[in-house]
Design a protein around this motif. Structure first.
Motif, PDB file in Angstrom:
ATOM      1  N   SER A 252      11.332  -2.700   3.244  1.00 29.44           N
ATOM      2  CA  SER A 252      10.841  -3.998   3.240  1.00 29.44           C
ATOM      3  C   SER A 252       9.885  -4.468   2.246  1.00 29.44           C
ATOM      4  CB  SER A 252      10.208  -4.597   4.667  1.00 29.44           C
ATOM      5  OG  SER A 252       9.064  -3.710   4.969  1.00 29.44           O
ATOM      6  N   GLY A 253       9.127  -3.199   1.743  1.00 32.70           N
ATOM      7  CA  GLY A 253       8.207  -3.704   0.749  1.00 32.70           C
ATOM      8  C   GLY A 253       6.745  -3.763   1.277  1.00 32.70           C
ATOM      9  N   GLN A 254       6.846  -3.425   2.631  1.00 36.78           N
ATOM     10  CA  GLN A 254       5.379  -3.374   3.144  1.00 36.78           C
ATOM     11  C   GLN A 254       4.535  -2.273   2.607  1.00 36.78           C
ATOM     12  OE1 GLN A 254       3.892  -5.436   5.048  1.00 36.78           O
ATOM     13  NE2 GLN A 254       2.336  -4.321   5.785  1.00 36.78           N
ATOM     14  N   LEU A 255       5.395  -1.195   2.608  1.00 36.56           N
ATOM     15  CA  LEU A 255       4.628  -0.191   1.764  1.00 36.56           C
ATOM     16  C   LEU A 255       5.452  -0.043   0.268  1.00 36.56           C
ATOM     17  CD1 LEU A 255       4.324   2.979   4.207  1.00 36.56           C
ATOM     18  CD2 LEU A 255       2.707   1.319   3.475  1.00 36.56           C
ATOM     19  N   SER A 256       4.668   0.105  -0.717  1.00 37.96           N
ATOM     20  CA  SER A 256       5.209   0.405  -2.001  1.00 37.96           C
ATOM     21  C   SER A 256       5.732   1.865  -2.177  1.00 37.96           C
ATOM     22  CB  SER A 256       4.079   0.049  -3.129  1.00 37.96           C
ATOM     23  OG  SER A 256       3.843  -1.057  -3.269  1.00 37.96           O
ATOM     24  N   GLY A 257       5.042   2.736  -1.477  1.00 36.04           N
ATOM     25  CA  GLY A 257       5.693   4.056  -1.493  1.00 36.04           C
ATOM     26  C   GLY A 257       4.851   4.892  -0.612  1.00 36.04           C
ATOM     27  N   ALA A 258       5.538   6.373  -0.711  1.00 31.91           N
ATOM     28  CA  ALA A 258       4.962   7.293   0.596  1.00 31.91           C
ATOM     29  C   ALA A 258       5.370   8.813  -0.286  1.00 31.91           C
ATOM     30  CB  ALA A 258       5.710   7.406   1.749  1.00 31.91           C
ATOM     31  N   ALA A 259       4.446   9.788   0.282  1.00 36.17           N
ATOM     32  CA  ALA A 259       4.556  11.065  -0.253  1.00 36.17           C
ATOM     33  C   ALA A 259       4.430  11.866   1.175  1.00 36.17           C
ATOM     34  CB  ALA A 259       3.551  11.495  -1.174  1.00 36.17           C
TER      35      ALA A 259
ATOM     36  N   SER B  51       0.863  -1.145   0.011  1.00 40.56           N
ATOM     37  CA  SER B  51      -0.101   0.037   0.040  1.00 40.56           C
ATOM     38  C   SER B  51       0.791   1.180  -0.025  1.00 40.56           C
ATOM     39  CB  SER B  51      -0.962   0.015   1.274  1.00 40.56           C
ATOM     40  OG  SER B  51      -0.121  -0.093   2.254  1.00 40.56           O
ATOM     41  N   TYR B  52       0.056   2.431  -0.011  1.00 38.91           N
ATOM     42  CA  TYR B  52       1.124   3.689   0.039  1.00 38.91           C
ATOM     43  C   TYR B  52       0.550   4.620   0.948  1.00 38.91           C
ATOM     44  CZ  TYR B  52       1.834   2.295  -4.833  1.00 38.91           C
ATOM     45  OH  TYR B  52       2.154   1.524  -5.994  1.00 38.91           O
ATOM     46  N   LEU B  53       1.226   5.612   1.295  1.00 41.38           N
ATOM     47  CA  LEU B  53       1.004   6.487   2.805  1.00 41.38           C
ATOM     48  C   LEU B  53       0.933   7.776   1.917  1.00 41.38           C
ATOM     49  CD1 LEU B  53       0.170   6.711   5.576  1.00 41.38           C
ATOM     50  CD2 LEU B  53       2.788   7.021   6.132  1.00 41.38           C
ATOM     51  N   ILE B  54       0.285   8.590   2.287  1.00 46.00           N
ATOM     52  CA  ILE B  54       0.182  10.238   1.989  1.00 46.00           C
ATOM     53  C   ILE B  54       0.421  10.758   3.507  1.00 46.00           C
ATOM     54  CG2 ILE B  54      -0.703  12.004   0.591  1.00 46.00           C
ATOM     55  CD1 ILE B  54       0.160   9.461  -1.063  1.00 46.00           C
ATOM     56  N   ASN B  55       1.354  11.866   3.555  1.00 49.89           N
ATOM     57  CA  ASN B  55       1.058  12.666   4.925  1.00 49.89           C
ATOM     58  C   ASN B  55       0.961  14.168   4.481  1.00 49.89           C
ATOM     59  OD1 ASN B  55       0.776  13.615   7.481  1.00 49.89           O
ATOM     60  ND2 ASN B  55       2.981  12.941   8.088  1.00 49.89           N
ATOM     61  N   THR B  56       0.264  14.855   4.460  1.00 49.58           N
ATOM     62  CA  THR B  56       0.309  16.319   4.408  1.00 49.58           C
ATOM     63  C   THR B  56      -0.450  16.975   5.588  1.00 49.58           C
ATOM     64  OG1 THR B  56      -2.275  16.416   3.538  1.00 49.58           O
ATOM     65  CG2 THR B  56      -0.214  16.222   1.613  1.00 49.58           C
ATOM     66  N   SER B  57      -0.419  16.150   6.869  1.00 50.78           N
ATOM     67  CA  SER B  57      -0.902  16.729   8.310  1.00 50.78           C
ATOM     68  C   SER B  57       0.269  17.116   8.885  1.00 50.78           C
ATOM     69  CB  SER B  57      -1.786  15.785   8.837  1.00 50.78           C
ATOM     70  OG  SER B  57      -0.985  14.437   8.859  1.00 50.78           O
TER      71      SER B  57
END
Length: 317
Positions: free
Chosen positions: A251-258, A229-235
């Motif tokens: 580790s690949g648990q997350l595919s990406g983050a912004a 999954s992916y995580l977005i943090n604008t907070s």
């Protein structure tokens, strides 16, 4: 004659109206030789001594800063977050702390969606490789049909939901406040935080800073999240455990983050997220649009004038 110190680097950036309103109200603008960047505690201490009001950017207002400001009556945040202000210390001194609620809702929501698209479609990677002379076949992920989990379903979270629904995403949300009415009107299902994290393809954070949310998204949360999954943090940066985020990305648990927010701003050049190719980073620009900065500027000015003239803040914390 009252004095105003302006530390927000975005105040009046797109329109002279906020500054003109201060002048028309008979207020004197104190010089800020560090204009254009976030001030340190020491710099604030140097500048704030004669201020009756401060229009605050992302600086920290500590007990030491307040001790150096005997005339201060109002701290007007240029934004909605106030976790960088020692509110209790300000209240003990009779200093009002105000915010600009709602002014940056559309701006932050648009950035969150923009980061989502850029991350899943690998737009920054494609741009960089094309500029380097490559012309790769980059495989992205469509938003359509994916589940978006919104953590924090206030005004910004709801604005993100509206935009995501237009992209044919399934939207679910979590909030500690009862948002049943808003969720129903936006065709959004309310879930527990654990269920949201376990089932969502993309998670977008829209939480305030503070004790209740500090490091809420840490190792346990990442272990529950849907793999890939992916995580977005604008907070707020404090909501996420950065070390745990780096581990999940490696580790690949997350595919990406912004990420638009950092514990220290500006972040150091060796920040661990900078070394990861599956991360997009932006310089806390969620509310940095022409319309949002004008709205925040005018609201901050109105808060300052109201407190100095009548002692009553319009948008108190």
């Amino acid at each position: 004659m009252s004095n105003v110190l302006i530390t927000s680097k975005m105040f009046g950036r797109y329109s002279p109206e906020p500054m003109e309103c201060l002048v028309k109200a008979g207020l004197t603008i104190l010089p800020n030789p560090f204009e254009g960047r976030v001030l340190s505690e020491e710099e604030l201490v140097q500048l704030i001594g004669d201020a009756d009001a401060v229009i605050l950017g992302n600086e920290r207002i500590t007990e030491r800063v307040l001790d150096a400001a005997p005339k201060l009556k109002v701290i007007a945040r240029f934004g909605v977050g106030y976790d960088r202000v020692d509110v209790d210390a300000a209240r003990r001194r009779g200093i009002a702390v105000t915010i600009t609620p709602g002014a940056n809702v559309e701006a932050v929501a648009e950035l969150a969606l923009g980061l989502m698209i850029a991350l899943l479609r690998k737009i920054t990677e494609a741009d960089q490789k094309t500029r380097m002379g490559e012309f790769p076949n980059i495989l992205g992920v469509e938003l359509s049909g994916r589940q978006l989990g919104i953590v924090g379903f206030g005004r910004i979270g709801q604005a993100v939901a509206k935009r995501a629904l237009a992209f044919d995403m399934k939207v679910v949300a979590f909030d500690i406040t009862d948002r049943s009415y808003e969720a129903e009107s936006l065709n959004t299902n309310l879930l527990s935080l654990d269920e949201l994290m376990a089932t969502s393809d993309v998670i977008s954070l829209h939480l305030p800073g503070g004790v209740n949310t500090n490091r809420l998204i840490g190792r346990r949360a990442f272990s529950i999240m849907k793999r890939g999954s992916y995580l977005i943090n604008t907070s707020r940066a404090s909501v996420v455990d950065t070390e745990a985020l780096v581990e999940a990305l490696k580790s690949g648990q997350l595919s990406g983050a912004a990420v638009d927010v950092f514990d220290v701003e500006p972040p150091p050049a060796d920040h661990p997220l900078f070394a990861l190719s599956n991360v997009i980073v932006t310089p806390h620009m969620g509310g940095s649009t022409d319309k949002a900065t004008d709205k925040m500027g005018m609201m901050a000015v109105q808060n300052v004038i109201s407190v100095l003239k009548s002692g009553l803040p319009l948008n108190p914390v």
